[in-house]
Design an enzyme around this catalytic site. Sequence first.
Site, short mmCIF file in Angstrom:
data_model
loop_
_atom_site.label_atom_id
_atom_site.label_comp_id
_atom_site.label_asym_id
_atom_site.label_seq_id
_atom_site.Cartn_x
_atom_site.Cartn_y
_atom_site.Cartn_z
N CYS A 191 -23.29 133.95 0.87
CA CYS A 191 -23.69 133.68 -0.51
C CYS A 191 -23.16 132.34 -0.98
CB CYS A 191 -23.25 134.83 -1.43
SG CYS A 191 -24.05 134.77 -3.06
N HIS B 164 -24.79 139.50 0.84
CA HIS B 164 -23.38 139.85 1.07
C HIS B 164 -23.30 140.89 2.17
CE1 HIS B 164 -21.26 137.95 -2.44
NE2 HIS B 164 -22.53 137.83 -2.83
N GLU C 85 -20.80 142.34 3.24
CA GLU C 85 -19.76 143.32 2.97
C GLU C 85 -20.20 144.38 1.96
OE1 GLU C 85 -19.06 140.35 -0.39
OE2 GLU C 85 -19.96 140.39 1.61
#
EC number: 3.5.1.129
Length: 200
Positions: A101, A178, A180
């Site tokens: 990002c 993202h 994660e």
Amino acid sequence: MFIGITQRLICNDSYHEKRECLALDWGKLFNKDLFKNFTPLPLSYEIDFSYYKHLIKAVILSGGNDLSFYSPNVLSKKRDLYEKQVIEICLEEKIPLLGICRGAQMIAHYFNSHISPCENHIGKHEVFFSKEKFISNSFHNFAIEKLGEDLVELCLAKDNTIEAFKHKYENIFGIMWHIERENGLNNIQILKEWFSLIKE
């Protein structure tokens, strides 16, 4: 093997204190089988990156904070200066580098790409990769419209902005979603390609 990760910078006004932080999602990510060979090492902006370079096998530039070019505040400027040094040392030392990002935007900006404000990039959306498409999360206010000549696109959003790219000659990748967070690993081909560059 350690993977260095840059952190979000925040200011806690009630304590008059600047802080470095990572979302707990990063810890959950490194608990997954995909990351079982790696240990995250959060990088402090008060420690010169040259100190870390012998300890790590790769680096992730994480999300959070807009680039100072678009949001000229003290924290963004501090982070930009540090991550510029990270990019330059990774290039010199051939350390694999992945931008997530904001990190992807930082790499794109470093290599003379065109970034501009965007709409409808909050939540989740379709990403087009080769002849396939998949759903990814999306949490950014700026999009990469055109890549610098050293970078090549890998994925596009429906509005034709760049969702993922790599360097033509160096061990550098950028991903706008993202990894994660939820819907961050719906396609892991690019991540696996980056992992293949990491040497023990």
